[in-house]
Design a protein around this motif. Structure first.
Motif, short mmCIF file in Angstrom:
data_model
loop_
_atom_site.label_atom_id
_atom_site.label_comp_id
_atom_site.label_asym_id
_atom_site.label_seq_id
_atom_site.Cartn_x
_atom_site.Cartn_y
_atom_site.Cartn_z
N THR A 22 0.83 -1.21 0.00
CA THR A 22 0.00 0.00 0.00
C THR A 22 0.86 1.26 0.00
N GLU A 23 1.89 1.27 0.83
CA GLU A 23 2.78 2.42 0.90
C GLU A 23 3.50 2.64 -0.43
N LYS A 24 3.93 1.56 -1.06
CA LYS A 24 4.61 1.67 -2.35
C LYS A 24 3.67 2.18 -3.43
N PHE A 25 2.42 1.73 -3.40
CA PHE A 25 1.44 2.18 -4.39
C PHE A 25 1.16 3.66 -4.25
N VAL A 26 0.93 4.10 -3.02
CA VAL A 26 0.65 5.53 -2.78
C VAL A 26 1.85 6.37 -3.19
N LYS A 27 3.04 5.91 -2.87
CA LYS A 27 4.26 6.65 -3.22
C LYS A 27 4.44 6.71 -4.74
N PHE A 28 4.15 5.59 -5.41
CA PHE A 28 4.27 5.54 -6.88
C PHE A 28 3.34 6.54 -7.53
N VAL A 29 2.07 6.54 -7.11
CA VAL A 29 1.09 7.45 -7.69
C VAL A 29 1.47 8.90 -7.39
N ASP A 30 1.94 9.14 -6.18
CA ASP A 30 2.33 10.49 -5.78
C ASP A 30 3.48 11.01 -6.65
N GLN A 31 4.43 10.14 -6.94
CA GLN A 31 5.59 10.55 -7.75
C GLN A 31 5.26 10.60 -9.24
N LYS A 32 4.40 9.69 -9.69
CA LYS A 32 4.09 9.59 -11.12
C LYS A 32 3.07 10.63 -11.56
N TYR A 33 2.04 10.83 -10.77
CA TYR A 33 0.94 11.71 -11.18
C TYR A 33 0.71 12.88 -10.23
N GLY A 34 1.41 12.88 -9.12
CA GLY A 34 1.16 13.82 -8.05
C GLY A 34 1.83 15.17 -8.24
N PRO A 35 1.97 15.88 -7.13
CA PRO A 35 1.72 15.36 -5.78
C PRO A 35 0.23 15.13 -5.52
N HIS A 166 -7.36 3.29 3.95
CA HIS A 166 -7.34 1.83 4.01
C HIS A 166 -6.12 1.28 3.30
N HIS A 167 -5.77 0.04 3.67
CA HIS A 167 -4.77 -0.71 2.94
C HIS A 167 -5.43 -1.35 1.73
N ILE A 168 -4.62 -1.85 0.82
CA ILE A 168 -5.15 -2.45 -0.41
C ILE A 168 -6.04 -3.65 -0.11
N LEU A 169 -5.63 -4.52 0.81
CA LEU A 169 -6.45 -5.70 1.12
C LEU A 169 -7.77 -5.33 1.79
N ASP A 170 -7.81 -4.19 2.48
CA ASP A 170 -9.08 -3.72 3.05
C ASP A 170 -10.07 -3.42 1.94
N VAL A 171 -9.56 -2.81 0.87
CA VAL A 171 -10.42 -2.47 -0.27
C VAL A 171 -10.82 -3.73 -1.04
N VAL A 172 -9.86 -4.64 -1.23
CA VAL A 172 -10.17 -5.90 -1.92
C VAL A 172 -11.25 -6.66 -1.15
N GLY A 173 -11.11 -6.71 0.17
CA GLY A 173 -12.14 -7.36 0.99
C GLY A 173 -13.47 -6.67 0.85
N GLY A 174 -13.45 -5.33 0.79
CA GLY A 174 -14.68 -4.58 0.62
C GLY A 174 -15.35 -4.84 -0.72
N VAL A 175 -14.54 -4.98 -1.77
CA VAL A 175 -15.08 -5.28 -3.10
C VAL A 175 -15.79 -6.63 -3.09
N ILE A 176 -15.15 -7.63 -2.49
CA ILE A 176 -15.74 -8.98 -2.44
C ILE A 176 -17.06 -8.96 -1.67
N ILE A 177 -17.06 -8.30 -0.52
CA ILE A 177 -18.28 -8.21 0.28
C ILE A 177 -19.36 -7.44 -0.47
N GLY A 178 -18.97 -6.37 -1.15
CA GLY A 178 -19.92 -5.58 -1.91
C GLY A 178 -20.60 -6.38 -3.02
N VAL A 179 -19.82 -7.21 -3.71
CA VAL A 179 -20.38 -8.06 -4.77
C VAL A 179 -21.38 -9.05 -4.16
N LEU A 180 -21.01 -9.68 -3.05
CA LEU A 180 -21.89 -10.65 -2.40
C LEU A 180 -23.17 -9.99 -1.91
N GLN A 181 -23.05 -8.79 -1.38
CA GLN A 181 -24.24 -8.08 -0.91
C GLN A 181 -25.16 -7.72 -2.08
#
Length: 214
Positions: A22-35, A166-181
């Motif tokens: 998650t930290e690497k992803f946020v840093k990548f986006v911040d440097q690539k498209y950010g700040p 949130h961390h990435i897995l928090d969002v992935v878990g949310g996506v799965i639960i959202g689909v099931l709901q």
């Protein structure tokens, strides 16, 4: 004082990997498209667009303000879906009790619920995915409308990570639960008559109990 739990080593390693990713992803986006700071307003807008309290209060209010049968059926079913989402997320967060990312600023709108301090799963992700899938499942929407809903749901999910809520897995878990709901609610979607019967029950417009058809 909250009881300190012993996390199994394999799970602990997965969570640590998730934090690092998650930290690497946020840093990548911040440097690539950010700040990222220059996109803060848009990211917060996505956060507000899917916050549970405005959705819940707004839906409940318009149920009683708009008498149109189709609109009322839609709003009642969305309201029930939102209630389901709140219950599921509260239970899962209370069980998992994962802390939010260190970069979280704690300035989320209406973040007053005790379990909301926990990170897994992302409630915004469950809600956005559930709504963006449920509506196309129930209605014959034109393709552009469905794509806009899906794009909005996806943008909300990504914003949760970029805002460091949130961390990435928090969002992935949310996506799965959202689909099931969404799949669950599509199976128990109330008919116009049942939706109206539920409204009548709360308005005390009928003396007898209403029957509910799906």
């Amino acid at each position: 004082m909250e009881e300190k739990r012993v996390v199994p080593k394999p799970l602990k390693e997965i969570l640590q990997w998730d934090v690092s990713l998650t930290e690497k992803f946020v840093k990548f986006v911040d440097q690539k498209y950010g700040p990222l700071a220059k996109f803060k307003g848009r990211l917060k807008g996505l956060e507000y667009s899917c916050h549970g309290i405005p959705w819940l209060v707004g839906t409940a209010t318009f149920i009683f303000l708009i008498p149109d049968q189709f609109v009322r059926q839609l709003l009642v079913n969305i309201f029930l879906a939102l209630i389901l989402d709140i219950i599921v997320i509260a239970v899962v967060k209370a069980i998992t009790r994962r802390r939010r990312p260190l970069g979280n600023k704690g300035d989320e709108m209406f973040a007053t619920v005790l379990v909301d301090k926990y990170s897994f799963p992302s409630g915004h992700a469950t809600r956005a995915v559930m709504l963006s899938i449920l509506l196309p499942l129930q209605f014959d929407l034109i393709l552009p409308t469905s794509l806009v809903l899906i794009a909005w749901g996806g943008a909300v999910c990504v914003s949760r990570v970029l805002l460091q809520r949130h961390h990435i897995l928090d969002v992935v878990g949310g996506v799965i639960i959202g689909v099931l709901q969404a799949l669950f609610m599509s199976k128990f979607w109330l008919s116009p008559q049942s939706a109206q019967g539920l409204v009548n029950f709360f308005l005390d417009e009928t003396q007898s109990g209403a029957s509910f058809d799906v």
